[in-house]
Design a protein around this motif. Structure first.
Motif, PDB file in Angstrom:
ATOM      1  N   TRP A 108       0.836  -1.198   0.000  1.00  0.00           N
ATOM      2  CA  TRP A 108       0.000   0.000   0.000  1.00  0.00           C
ATOM      3  C   TRP A 108       0.873   1.250   0.000  1.00  0.00           C
ATOM      4  O   TRP A 108       1.981   1.231   0.548  1.00  0.00           O
ATOM      5  N   ALA A 109       0.363   2.319  -0.589  1.00  0.00           N
ATOM      6  CA  ALA A 109       1.070   3.607  -0.562  1.00  0.00           C
ATOM      7  C   ALA A 109       0.042   4.730  -0.468  1.00  0.00           C
ATOM      8  O   ALA A 109      -0.930   4.759  -1.232  1.00  0.00           O
ATOM      9  N   ARG A 110       0.269   5.641   0.482  1.00  0.00           N
ATOM     10  CA  ARG A 110      -0.591   6.826   0.583  1.00  0.00           C
ATOM     11  C   ARG A 110      -0.049   7.879  -0.373  1.00  0.00           C
ATOM     12  O   ARG A 110       1.092   8.315  -0.254  1.00  0.00           O
ATOM     13  N   ALA A 111      -0.888   8.279  -1.330  1.00  0.00           N
ATOM     14  CA  ALA A 111      -0.482   9.276  -2.314  1.00  0.00           C
ATOM     15  C   ALA A 111      -0.685  10.689  -1.783  1.00  0.00           C
ATOM     16  O   ALA A 111       0.180  11.544  -1.915  1.00  0.00           O
ATOM     17  N   GLY A 112      -1.844  10.944  -1.202  1.00  0.00           N
ATOM     18  CA  GLY A 112      -2.160  12.288  -0.730  1.00  0.00           C
ATOM     19  C   GLY A 112      -3.620  12.368  -0.336  1.00  0.00           C
ATOM     20  O   GLY A 112      -4.231  11.359   0.012  1.00  0.00           O
ATOM     21  N   ALA A 113      -4.151  13.567  -0.416  1.00  0.00           N
ATOM     22  CA  ALA A 113      -5.546  13.787  -0.037  1.00  0.00           C
ATOM     23  C   ALA A 113      -6.162  14.810  -0.977  1.00  0.00           C
ATOM     24  O   ALA A 113      -5.455  15.596  -1.613  1.00  0.00           O
ATOM     25  N   MET A 114      -7.475  14.767  -1.065  1.00  0.00           N
ATOM     26  CA  MET A 114      -8.207  15.749  -1.875  1.00  0.00           C
ATOM     27  C   MET A 114      -9.452  16.184  -1.123  1.00  0.00           C
ATOM     28  O   MET A 114     -10.040  15.415  -0.369  1.00  0.00           O
ATOM     29  N   HIS A 115      -9.818  17.441  -1.305  1.00  0.00           N
ATOM     30  CA  HIS A 115     -11.074  17.976  -0.756  1.00  0.00           C
ATOM     31  C   HIS A 115     -12.048  18.062  -1.917  1.00  0.00           C
ATOM     32  O   HIS A 115     -11.772  18.730  -2.913  1.00  0.00           O
ATOM     33  N   THR A 116     -13.170  17.394  -1.782  1.00  0.00           N
ATOM     34  CA  THR A 116     -14.060  17.187  -2.925  1.00  0.00           C
ATOM     35  C   THR A 116     -14.887  18.403  -3.323  1.00  0.00           C
ATOM     36  O   THR A 116     -15.146  18.605  -4.498  1.00  0.00           O
ATOM     37  N   ALA A 117     -15.344  19.181  -2.379  1.00  0.00           N
ATOM     38  CA  ALA A 117     -16.235  20.312  -2.686  1.00  0.00           C
ATOM     39  C   ALA A 117     -16.016  21.398  -1.637  1.00  0.00           C
ATOM     40  O   ALA A 117     -16.835  21.591  -0.747  1.00  0.00           O
ATOM     41  N   VAL A 118     -14.906  22.117  -1.741  1.00  0.00           N
ATOM     42  CA  VAL A 118     -14.461  23.027  -0.683  1.00  0.00           C
ATOM     43  C   VAL A 118     -15.425  24.178  -0.393  1.00  0.00           C
ATOM     44  O   VAL A 118     -15.381  24.757   0.688  1.00  0.00           O
ATOM     45  N   ALA A 119     -16.299  24.487  -1.304  1.00  0.00           N
ATOM     46  CA  ALA A 119     -17.229  25.603  -1.087  1.00  0.00           C
ATOM     47  C   ALA A 119     -18.369  25.230  -0.137  1.00  0.00           C
ATOM     48  O   ALA A 119     -18.946  26.102   0.497  1.00  0.00           O
ATOM     49  N   TYR A 120     -18.676  23.927  -0.028  1.00  0.00           N
ATOM     50  CA  TYR A 120     -19.825  23.554   0.799  1.00  0.00           C
ATOM     51  C   TYR A 120     -19.662  22.242   1.565  1.00  0.00           C
ATOM     52  O   TYR A 120     -20.634  21.705   2.084  1.00  0.00           O
ATOM     53  N   SER A 121     -18.445  21.735   1.688  1.00  0.00           N
ATOM     54  CA  SER A 121     -18.233  20.508   2.444  1.00  0.00           C
ATOM     55  C   SER A 121     -16.812  20.449   2.980  1.00  0.00           C
ATOM     56  O   SER A 121     -15.886  20.946   2.335  1.00  0.00           O
ATOM     57  N   ASP A 122     -16.651  19.807   4.146  1.00  0.00           N
ATOM     58  CA  ASP A 122     -15.307  19.614   4.687  1.00  0.00           C
ATOM     59  C   ASP A 122     -14.756  18.227   4.342  1.00  0.00           C
ATOM     60  O   ASP A 122     -13.722  17.825   4.852  1.00  0.00           O
ATOM     61  N   GLU A 123     -15.439  17.490   3.462  1.00  0.00           N
ATOM     62  CA  GLU A 123     -15.012  16.137   3.127  1.00  0.00           C
ATOM     63  C   GLU A 123     -13.585  16.117   2.593  1.00  0.00           C
ATOM     64  O   GLU A 123     -13.219  16.880   1.711  1.00  0.00           O
ATOM     65  N   CYS A 124     -12.795  15.212   3.153  1.00  0.00           N
ATOM     66  CA  CYS A 124     -11.435  14.971   2.692  1.00  0.00           C
ATOM     67  C   CYS A 124     -11.333  13.491   2.338  1.00  0.00           C
ATOM     68  O   CYS A 124     -11.715  12.632   3.141  1.00  0.00           O
ATOM     69  N   ILE A 125     -10.840  13.212   1.147  1.00  0.00           N
ATOM     70  CA  ILE A 125     -10.653  11.834   0.701  1.00  0.00           C
ATOM     71  C   ILE A 125      -9.159  11.573   0.586  1.00  0.00           C
ATOM     72  O   ILE A 125      -8.460  12.271  -0.146  1.00  0.00           O
ATOM     73  N   GLU A 126      -8.681  10.566   1.321  1.00  0.00           N
ATOM     74  CA  GLU A 126      -7.285  10.154   1.205  1.00  0.00           C
ATOM     75  C   GLU A 126      -7.154   9.223   0.006  1.00  0.00           C
ATOM     76  O   GLU A 126      -8.008   8.356  -0.216  1.00  0.00           O
ATOM     77  N   ILE A 127      -6.071   9.400  -0.757  1.00  0.00           N
ATOM     78  CA  ILE A 127      -5.826   8.616  -1.967  1.00  0.00           C
ATOM     79  C   ILE A 127      -4.770   7.559  -1.646  1.00  0.00           C
ATOM     80  O   ILE A 127      -3.652   7.890  -1.247  1.00  0.00           O
ATOM     81  N   TRP A 128      -5.151   6.300  -1.809  1.00  0.00           N
ATOM     82  CA  TRP A 128      -4.258   5.172  -1.533  1.00  0.00           C
ATOM     83  C   TRP A 128      -4.070   4.335  -2.785  1.00  0.00           C
ATOM     84  O   TRP A 128      -5.014   4.131  -3.551  1.00  0.00           O
ATOM     85  N   PHE A 129      -2.856   3.839  -2.984  1.00  0.00           N
ATOM     86  CA  PHE A 129      -2.550   2.911  -4.061  1.00  0.00           C
ATOM     87  C   PHE A 129      -2.362   1.524  -3.448  1.00  0.00           C
ATOM     88  O   PHE A 129      -1.858   1.407  -2.325  1.00  0.00           O
ATOM     89  N   ALA A 130      -2.758   0.493  -4.186  1.00  0.00           N
ATOM     90  CA  ALA A 130      -2.610  -0.889  -3.745  1.00  0.00           C
ATOM     91  C   ALA A 130      -2.062  -1.703  -4.907  1.00  0.00           C
ATOM     92  O   ALA A 130      -2.485  -1.541  -6.046  1.00  0.00           O
ATOM     93  N   ARG A 131      -1.089  -2.569  -4.596  1.00  0.00           N
ATOM     94  CA  ARG A 131      -0.542  -3.449  -5.638  1.00  0.00           C
ATOM     95  C   ARG A 131      -0.210  -4.813  -5.026  1.00  0.00           C
ATOM     96  O   ARG A 131      -0.266  -4.987  -3.820  1.00  0.00           O
ATOM     97  N   GLY A 132       0.144  -5.742  -5.918  1.00  0.00           N
ATOM     98  CA  GLY A 132       0.330  -7.114  -5.460  1.00  0.00           C
ATOM     99  C   GLY A 132      -1.010  -7.695  -5.063  1.00  0.00           C
ATOM    100  O   GLY A 132      -1.167  -8.291  -4.011  1.00  0.00           O
ATOM    101  N   LEU A 133      -2.001  -7.513  -5.947  1.00  0.00           N
ATOM    102  CA  LEU A 133      -3.377  -7.897  -5.633  1.00  0.00           C
ATOM    103  C   LEU A 133      -3.613  -9.390  -5.795  1.00  0.00           C
ATOM    104  O   LEU A 133      -3.100 -10.016  -6.718  1.00  0.00           O
ATOM    105  N   SER A 134      -4.411  -9.923  -4.895  1.00  0.00           N
ATOM    106  CA  SER A 134      -4.889 -11.298  -5.035  1.00  0.00           C
ATOM    107  C   SER A 134      -6.406 -11.281  -4.894  1.00  0.00           C
ATOM    108  O   SER A 134      -6.942 -10.586  -4.035  1.00  0.00           O
ATOM    109  N   PRO A 135      -7.111 -12.033  -5.758  1.00  0.00           N
ATOM    110  CA  PRO A 135      -8.572 -12.012  -5.732  1.00  0.00           C
ATOM    111  C   PRO A 135      -9.130 -12.768  -4.538  1.00  0.00           C
ATOM    112  O   PRO A 135      -8.489 -13.648  -3.974  1.00  0.00           O
ATOM    113  N   GLY A 136     -10.327 -12.398  -4.177  1.00  0.00           N
ATOM    114  CA  GLY A 136     -11.049 -13.058  -3.099  1.00  0.00           C
ATOM    115  C   GLY A 136     -12.535 -12.822  -3.288  1.00  0.00           C
ATOM    116  O   GLY A 136     -12.981 -12.417  -4.362  1.00  0.00           O
TER     117      GLY A 136
END
Length: 193
Positions: A108-136
């Protein structure tokens, strides 16, 4: 962008919760503007979320198609979800990827964060990368319905260019992927927890 930003700051005078739901809270605040006048601000309080950019060994991305009620249509998106109370962002990313797609990641790797709608929300979404995937097996929440699809990033980019992908977190995830693959932005990979 260094410098004094006091001339831009607003100060809260009063706050009222006008709606409290299971996920969101809507507030109406009175603020004092830099010039001394008062004004109203309405905004959404959100617990935070994560988006995952899941990379298969062959370079394709694990994506989801799901109906989004506010828009009345099915959207193509990267896996994502709300951070539960007391849960860290990485734990949320690991949980959401497994629940929604069935995949588990070795790294896993944390890339950063984004604020989705700064004019009317405080929502922050963290961006994560995942590799070496195995299905389940998927473990969707009650009432959650989605299709898992795997796409080549070039195909996703072409769809975005045609306006077929409009989800902001997915577009930002695609941009981050392109910048990382170009060697412009680093990702600090770590083993799965």
């Amino acid at each position: 962008m260094d410098g004094d930003d006091a001339h831009l700051r607003e100060t809260r005078v009063d706050t009222r919760v006008v709606f409290r739901g299971a996920l969101l809270e809507v507030r109406r605040d009175t603020v004092r503007l830099p010039g001394g006048r008062e004004a109203g601000r309405e905004y959404i309080v959100h617990p935070g979320a994560v988006v995952v950019v899941p990379l298969l060994d062959d370079g394709r991305l694990v994506m989801e198609r799901q109906f989004r009620y506010p828009l009345g249509r099915v959207l193509l998106e990267l896996p994502a979800g709300k951070i539960d109370a007391g849960e860290g962002p990485l734990a949320t990313a690991v949980r959401e990827l497994a629940e929604e797609t069935g995949y588990r990641a070795r790294e896993w790797a944390r890339a950063g964060a984004m604020h989705t709608a700064v004019a009317y929300s405080d929502e922050c979404i963290e961006i994560w990368f995942a590799r070496g995937l195995s299905p389940g097996e998927q473990r969707l929440d009650d009432g959650e319905h989605l299709d898992v699809v795997c796409l080549d990033p070039a195909e996703l980019d072409a769809m975005a260019a045609r306006g077929e992908v409009t989800d902001a977190k997915t577009l930002v995830g695609l941009m981050w992927l392109q910048r990382w693959r170009a060697g412009a932005w680093a990702l600090p990979w770590q083993p799965a927890p």
